[in-house]
Design an enzyme around this catalytic site. Structure first.
Site, PDB file in Angstrom:
ATOM      1  N   THR A  35       0.833  -1.211   0.000  1.00 46.20           N
ATOM      2  CA  THR A  35       0.000   0.000   0.000  1.00 46.20           C
ATOM      3  C   THR A  35       0.865   1.256   0.000  1.00 46.20           C
ATOM      4  OG1 THR A  35      -0.061  -0.244   2.394  1.00 46.20           O
ATOM      5  CG2 THR A  35      -2.015  -0.976   1.197  1.00 46.20           C
ATOM      6  N   SER A  67      31.932  -7.044   6.192  1.00 43.77           N
ATOM      7  CA  SER A  67      30.720  -7.594   6.809  1.00 43.77           C
ATOM      8  C   SER A  67      31.017  -8.960   7.385  1.00 43.77           C
ATOM      9  CB  SER A  67      29.603  -7.717   5.776  1.00 43.77           C
ATOM     10  OG  SER A  67      28.585  -8.538   6.313  1.00 43.77           O
ATOM     11  N   GLY A 124      17.734 -11.880   3.395  1.00 41.98           N
ATOM     12  CA  GLY A 124      16.731 -12.181   2.374  1.00 41.98           C
ATOM     13  C   GLY A 124      15.399 -12.619   2.950  1.00 41.98           C
ATOM     14  N   LEU A 127      12.665  -8.935   6.184  1.00 40.60           N
ATOM     15  CA  LEU A 127      12.574  -8.113   7.398  1.00 40.60           C
ATOM     16  C   LEU A 127      13.430  -6.855   7.232  1.00 40.60           C
ATOM     17  CD1 LEU A 127      12.721 -10.914  10.132  1.00 40.60           C
ATOM     18  CD2 LEU A 127      10.705  -9.865   9.102  1.00 40.60           C
ATOM     19  N   SER A 129      16.614  -6.138   5.775  1.00 40.07           N
ATOM     20  CA  SER A 129      18.029  -5.993   6.104  1.00 40.07           C
ATOM     21  C   SER A 129      18.644  -4.858   5.296  1.00 40.07           C
ATOM     22  CB  SER A 129      18.782  -7.307   5.893  1.00 40.07           C
ATOM     23  OG  SER A 129      18.537  -7.807   4.614  1.00 40.07           O
ATOM     24  N   GLU A 162      17.946   3.703  -2.184  1.00 41.65           N
ATOM     25  CA  GLU A 162      17.509   2.369  -2.631  1.00 41.65           C
ATOM     26  C   GLU A 162      16.909   2.446  -4.036  1.00 41.65           C
ATOM     27  OE1 GLU A 162      16.567  -0.513  -0.053  1.00 41.65           O
ATOM     28  OE2 GLU A 162      15.969  -1.839  -1.675  1.00 41.65           O
ATOM     29  N   ASP A 174       9.669   0.719   4.794  1.00 41.76           N
ATOM     30  CA  ASP A 174      10.748   0.038   5.518  1.00 41.76           C
ATOM     31  C   ASP A 174      11.671   1.029   6.217  1.00 41.76           C
ATOM     32  OD1 ASP A 174       9.584  -2.052   4.242  1.00 41.76           O
ATOM     33  OD2 ASP A 174      11.217  -2.401   2.830  1.00 41.76           O
ATOM     34  N   TYR A 224       8.384  -7.162  -7.935  1.00 38.75           N
ATOM     35  CA  TYR A 224       7.997  -5.974  -7.176  1.00 38.75           C
ATOM     36  C   TYR A 224       7.738  -4.769  -8.087  1.00 38.75           C
ATOM     37  CZ  TYR A 224       8.057  -2.378  -3.567  1.00 38.75           C
ATOM     38  OH  TYR A 224       7.723  -1.337  -2.743  1.00 38.75           O
TER      39      TYR A 224
HETATM   40  C1  GLA Z   1       9.059  -3.913   0.374  1.00 40.71           C
HETATM   41  C2  GLA Z   1       9.234  -2.442   0.063  1.00 40.71           C
HETATM   42  C3  GLA Z   1       8.219  -1.594   0.851  1.00 40.71           C
HETATM   43  C4  GLA Z   1       6.799  -2.124   0.665  1.00 40.71           C
HETATM   44  C5  GLA Z   1       6.737  -3.628   0.897  1.00 40.71           C
HETATM   45  C6  GLA Z   1       5.389  -4.205   0.567  1.00 40.71           C
HETATM   46  O1  GLA Z   1       9.376  -4.180   1.698  1.00 40.71           O
HETATM   47  O2  GLA Z   1      10.528  -2.010   0.351  1.00 40.71           O
HETATM   48  O3  GLA Z   1       8.319  -0.252   0.466  1.00 40.71           O
HETATM   49  O4  GLA Z   1       6.306  -1.777  -0.592  1.00 40.71           O
HETATM   50  O5  GLA Z   1       7.711  -4.315   0.132  1.00 40.71           O
HETATM   51  O6  GLA Z   1       4.415  -3.741   1.440  1.00 40.71           O
END
Ligand code: GLA
Length: 387
Positions: A35, A67, A124, A127, A129, A162, A174, A224
């Site tokens: 969203t 790393s 991956g 969450l 990273s 990003e 995120d 995506y």
């Molecule tokens: C990834 C993207 C976020 C968001 C989610 C889906 O984590 O980085 O911006 O779009 O997918 O909700």
């Protein structure tokens, strides 16, 4: 952890004189998926797991990165005059992207740095990273070079890097969840205006459990960006019949009344998800405020169904984890979280039901998928900090 980070730093860069240690969390989204690039609401929280960085300024323009998670790569070198993404730079494209974005905003680093990092977010896993590493880098640059930026700026700079350095057309969720994280609170964010509100998460007698599918997921390679353009296309079609700037402005009723303007049935489903998921997120937060946790859980379940059937970003691994979770006693709600296409699920599970939840879900997953899933009970933590 601070001590451990200094040891990693020493391993990579010989001594720890003047090195400082920072942390930025990972995030999990409770509801409001896909969203954030549709002008809708999200409801994520920062975690107590995340990315640590031990860092020290240099006297020349060199950048050296190490790393512990990719220790086999050794120390990767670059310099402030070559801030461009390259394939060989691997994970260092994330901190370099943030440096590049600071530079583009007139915040010039007057010398390079040595940076050793370690992350305890499963790689991956969905969450965040990468966003964690971006916000960590931003927090480090702010502290070391005295740049005048707020935590919200760190989120925007992270997202900018990003998108424009690392080529993933992500939303703001995120980086915002990470930069603005608050212990024991989720963030109800309107991505159209960046207005936000902290909502306490008091799950009396229940915990947030993350199940990691261990199916690796590369955001950039995934669908995506394709989903994002499908939504943009659907928005354009809807704009021929209604006066909106984003799908997030539509109620369910308005969508149903105007959806015929969308020429393709796949795009109708994509847009339907974006509209309904946004409304679900608003309802879920209202329910939570009234302590109606069962309703919150039901909305999480509906979110998964919509992501599975309309948005088609789940896949057999996430569906198996969630559908097994729904069968278990004491599961208040369960859904995929993050971008999808692999990664993790998030569930709210009653304390006493957690052992059986892990065991039964884990067994069914392994039987069907052929490899194991990992389960983590997580806590909600603060945003970036110096240790
Ligand atoms: C990834 C993207 C976020 C968001 C989610 C889906 O984590 O980085 O911006 O779009 O997918 O909700």
């Amino acid at each position: 952890m601070k001590q451990k980070m200094l040891e990693y730093f020493k391993k990579a860069f010989e001594d720890t004189k003047g090195a400082e240690v920072f942390f930025a969390p990972g995030r999990v989204n409770l509801i409001g998926e896909h969203t954030d690039y549709n002008g809708g609401h999200v409801f994520p929280c920062a975690l107590t797991i995340g990315t640590y960085g031990a860092v020290r300024k240099r006297t020349d323009r060199k950048l050296r990165f190490y790393s512990e998670n990719f220790s086999y790569l050794g120390v990767l070198e670059s310099d402030l005059d070559s801030l461009t993404p390259t394939k060989e730079a691997g994970w260092t494209n994330y901190p370099k992207g943030v440096m590049w974005a600071f530079d583009g905003r007139g915040m010039k680093m007057d010398c390079g740095l040595d940076l050793a990092i370690f992350g305890n977010i499963p790689n991956g896993s969905g969450l965040s990273s990468s966003a964690s590493l971006e916000v960590l880098t931003g927090a480090i640059l702010r502290a070391l070079y005295g740049f005048d930026v707020s935590n919200q700026d760190l989120a925007l700079i992270g997202q900018y890097s990003e998108r424009n350095f690392n080529g993933v057309n992500c939303g703001i969720m995120d980086q915002f969840a990470i930069a603005m994280g608050k212990k024991d609170h989720a963030i109800f964010l309107d991505t159209a205006t960046l207005e936000y509100e902290y909502a306490p998460i008091q799950l009396e007698g229940a915990q947030i459990v993350i199940a990691c599918s261990n199916k690796k997921r590369g955001l950039a390679d995934s669908k995506y960006n394709e989903r994002r353009s499908e939504c943009e296309e659907a928005l354009k079609e809807l704009q021929t019949v209604c006066d909106i700037q984003s799908l997030g402005e539509l109620t369910e009723e308005a969508f149903e009344a105007h959806k015929d303007a969308i020429q393709d049935p796949v795009r109708v489903r994509r847009a339907r998800h974006a509209v309904y998921e946004n409304q679900r997120t608003v309802k879920a937060v209202e329910a939570l405020k009234k302590n109606e946790i069962t309703t919150f859980g039901k909305l999480m379940n509906e979110s998964h169904v919509s992501l599975r059937d309309d948005y088609e970003v789940t896949g057999i691994e996430l569906d198996t984890l969630v559908e097994e979770a729904w069968k278990q006693e004491g599961v208040i709600g369960s859904r995929m979280t993050g971008a999808g296409f692999g990664g993790c699920t998030v569930s709210i599970v009653k304390d006493e039901a957690i052992p059986a939840f892990r065991e039964n879900g884990g067994k069914a997953y392994k039987e069907k998928i052929g490899y194991a899933a990992d389960f983590y009970v997580v806590s909600i933590g603060d945003g970036p900090q110096k240790l």
